[in-house]
Design a protein around this motif. Structure first.
Motif, PDB file in Angstrom:
ATOM      1  N   SER A 135       0.706  -1.313   0.031  1.00  0.00           N
ATOM      2  CA  SER A 135      -0.088   0.019   0.143  1.00  0.00           C
ATOM      3  C   SER A 135       0.840   1.241   0.117  1.00  0.00           C
ATOM      4  CB  SER A 135      -0.837   0.036   1.248  1.00  0.00           C
ATOM      5  OG  SER A 135      -0.339  -0.177   2.446  1.00  0.00           O
ATOM      6  N   LYS A 136       1.900   1.349   0.677  1.00  0.00           N
ATOM      7  CA  LYS A 136       2.944   2.431   0.720  1.00  0.00           C
ATOM      8  C   LYS A 136       3.174   2.705  -0.628  1.00  0.00           C
ATOM      9  CE  LYS A 136       4.257   2.254   5.771  1.00  0.00           C
ATOM     10  NZ  LYS A 136       5.340   1.969   6.552  1.00  0.00           N
ATOM     11  N   ALA A 137       3.926   1.575  -1.241  1.00  0.00           N
ATOM     12  CA  ALA A 137       4.533   1.762  -2.613  1.00  0.00           C
ATOM     13  C   ALA A 137       3.544   2.389  -3.654  1.00  0.00           C
ATOM     14  CB  ALA A 137       5.050   0.514  -3.052  1.00  0.00           C
ATOM     15  N   ALA A 138       2.092   1.857  -3.414  1.00  0.00           N
ATOM     16  CA  ALA A 138       1.173   1.914  -4.478  1.00  0.00           C
ATOM     17  C   ALA A 138       0.707   3.541  -4.172  1.00  0.00           C
ATOM     18  CB  ALA A 138      -0.180   1.278  -4.225  1.00  0.00           C
ATOM     19  N   LEU A 139       0.705   3.941  -3.079  1.00  0.00           N
ATOM     20  CA  LEU A 139       0.457   5.534  -2.833  1.00  0.00           C
ATOM     21  C   LEU A 139       1.325   6.397  -3.091  1.00  0.00           C
ATOM     22  CD1 LEU A 139      -1.398   5.372   0.615  1.00  0.00           C
ATOM     23  CD2 LEU A 139      -2.599   6.168  -1.615  1.00  0.00           C
ATOM     24  N   ARG A 140       2.745   5.778  -3.226  1.00  0.00           N
ATOM     25  CA  ARG A 140       3.568   6.854  -3.610  1.00  0.00           C
ATOM     26  C   ARG A 140       3.748   6.921  -5.091  1.00  0.00           C
ATOM     27  NH1 ARG A 140       7.464   3.744  -1.681  1.00  0.00           N
ATOM     28  NH2 ARG A 140       7.722   4.861   0.499  1.00  0.00           N
TER      29      ARG A 140
END
Length: 470
Positions: A135-140
């Protein structure tokens, strides 16, 4: 019509007005309770379709916009606005949104509002949209694309991210450690009014129905004062208040619901349920009596009753005998005299002395002249007249009262002795058990079923008559 205005004119209008006002207030109170209870569950719906509801009621529940998710939405709005106006977005704004996204995942600002599942939805939506694991990579990746494909990305944000951010909120905590909730003050206004009405009704019941209502009234109306305790677990009892007021209006004929099928069905099934319950209670009672009878607990009942109440029974019987009148001796006196004379004459003729006397020469005509049925009838009539004349006085004498008492004592002694006879006790027990068994069988007969069958037969007969007439 459900409202019977004629009954309103015939009844005490003041009582009717009070009941209507209390029913209106109780119904309004119940609506507010339902609204308050379901507010957090339905708040997203209110926020989407009627935001004025949340703007008005959020302060009552101590709800404020969450600072973090509000700033997140503001930064996102600035991001898309910059792309639309300038065609580019600053790296600092992109980095700030990435930082906000990482902080949102780590701290979960939805936790305080009990909306932790909303963050999971956002994470899953962004991962599916960017086709990126984590999720962090996706939002970034979502925020660092700059203004590329900005229209589709803004549409996705408005539909799949922003609605979940918008419903998040911050709720203050009181000094007692519980969330802020000012609805209790609204609730207390109604509770004070209901308590005042209960106290006035209690005072009125004591004045109109007697001092025993000081204890009985709060027992009969337990739901009125118990539902006034401001505990959420007791709120459902306030439904009983509405039901009681509505029932009073029905009983006063102001509200007429007898024409509705649902009311007739409720009355019908209420009668069936009450009959079933009463039948089971009756059967259990009769079964217990049968068991006690088989154990012999009732065998000494007659003897004990006669012994304990012997004097009262004797005095009652003697007193009743002293008031006895003999009207038949007056109305059928001639018939009785003839029968007695015939019986006396037959008894005389059957004696040996009479038979020996009439065998002597010339004695039979003389004996028949002296002793005959007509003379005996005349003597019997005179004796009966004297008996009837002296009966009412003689029976009141102490001597006759003593004789009657002795006779009754003899009868009671004989009854007690008979009650001790084993065969008689067994017979009485069998009779009692048979009667109880028949009562149990009669209790299983259903009145409602018989009425239904009778109604069915009546309809069938009516239908046959209609067919014959056509």
């Amino acid at each position: 019509m459900i409202i019977n205005w004629q009954a309103a004119r015939d009844k005490h209008i003041s009582h009717l007005i009070v009941d209507i006002v209390m029913l209106t207030l109780a119904s309004l109170h119940l609506v507010l309770l339902l609204f308050d209870t379901t507010y957090f569950y339905l708040r997203p719906t209110y926020l989407k379709w009627t935001p004025i509801v949340t703007e008005t009621y959020d302060p009552v529940k101590g709800i404020e916009p969450h600072r973090f998710t509000t700033q997140y939405q503001q930064q996102a709005a600035a991001y898309f606005k910059s792309c639309q106006q300038n065609g580019q977005v600053s790296e600092s704004l992109q980095e700030k949104l990435v930082q906000f996204s990482t902080q949102m995942i780590d701290e979960n600002p939805f936790e305080r509002a009990n909306l932790r599942g909303k963050l999971e939805v956002i994470k899953n939506n962004v991962s599916d949209y960017t086709k990126t694991e984590g999720s962090k990579a996706a939002l970034r990746e979502f925020w660092q694309e700059g203004c590329q494909n900005i229209a589709a990305r803004q549409r996705f944000y408005e539909q799949e991210i922003r609605p979940y951010l918008a419903i998040n909120f911050w709720r203050g905590i009181n000094t007692n450690g519980r969330p802020v909730n000012y609805f209790i003050y609204i609730d207390l206004c109604f509770i004070i009014f209901f308590l005042l009405e209960f106290i006035l009704s209690w005072i009125w019941a004591v004045r109109k129905q007697g001092k025993e209502q000081r204890v009985l009234y709060p027992i009969y109306h337990w739901y009125d004062w118990l539902s006034c305790i401001p505990l959420q677990s007791l709120r459902m009892l306030r439904l009983l208040r509405i039901g009681a007021i509505f029932y009073r209006l029905i009983r006063s004929d102001f509200i007429d619901i007898r024409q509705f099928k649902i009311y007739r069905a409720m009355v019908k099934y209420q009668g069936i349920i009450m009959e079933e319950i009463s039948d089971q209670v009756a059967i259990n009672i009769l079964t217990n009596i049968q068991a006690k009878t088989r154990l012999g607990t009732n065998r000494d009942l007659l003897e004990e009753t006669l012994r304990v109440n012997r004097d009262q029974i004797r005095d009652l019987i003697v007193s009743s005998l002293q008031r006895v009148e003999l009207p038949t001796l007056h109305t059928r006196q001639l018939e009785l005299v003839d029968n007695l004379a015939e019986m006396i004459m037959s008894s005389i003729k059957a004696t040996d002395d009479y038979q020996q006397i009439i065998k002597l020469p010339l004695m039979k005509p003389l004996v028949d002249q002296v002793i005959n049925q007509s003379k005996i009838a005349r003597i019997t009539e005179q004796t009966l007249d004297a008996f009837l004349a002296a009966w009412s006085v003689k029976v009141q004498s102490s001597e006759m009262q003593s004789i009657l008492s002795d006779l009754v004592d003899d009868v009671l002694d004989a009854s007690i002795q008979l009650s001790l006879n084993e065969h008689i006790q067994q017979l009485m027990e069998d009779i009692n058990l048979q009667i109880l068994e028949e009562l149990k069988e009669s209790s299983t007969a259903k009145i409602w079923r018989a009425e239904a069958e009778s109604l069915f037969l009546e309809k069938v007969t009516q239908r046959q008559h209609e067919i014959e007439e056509n």
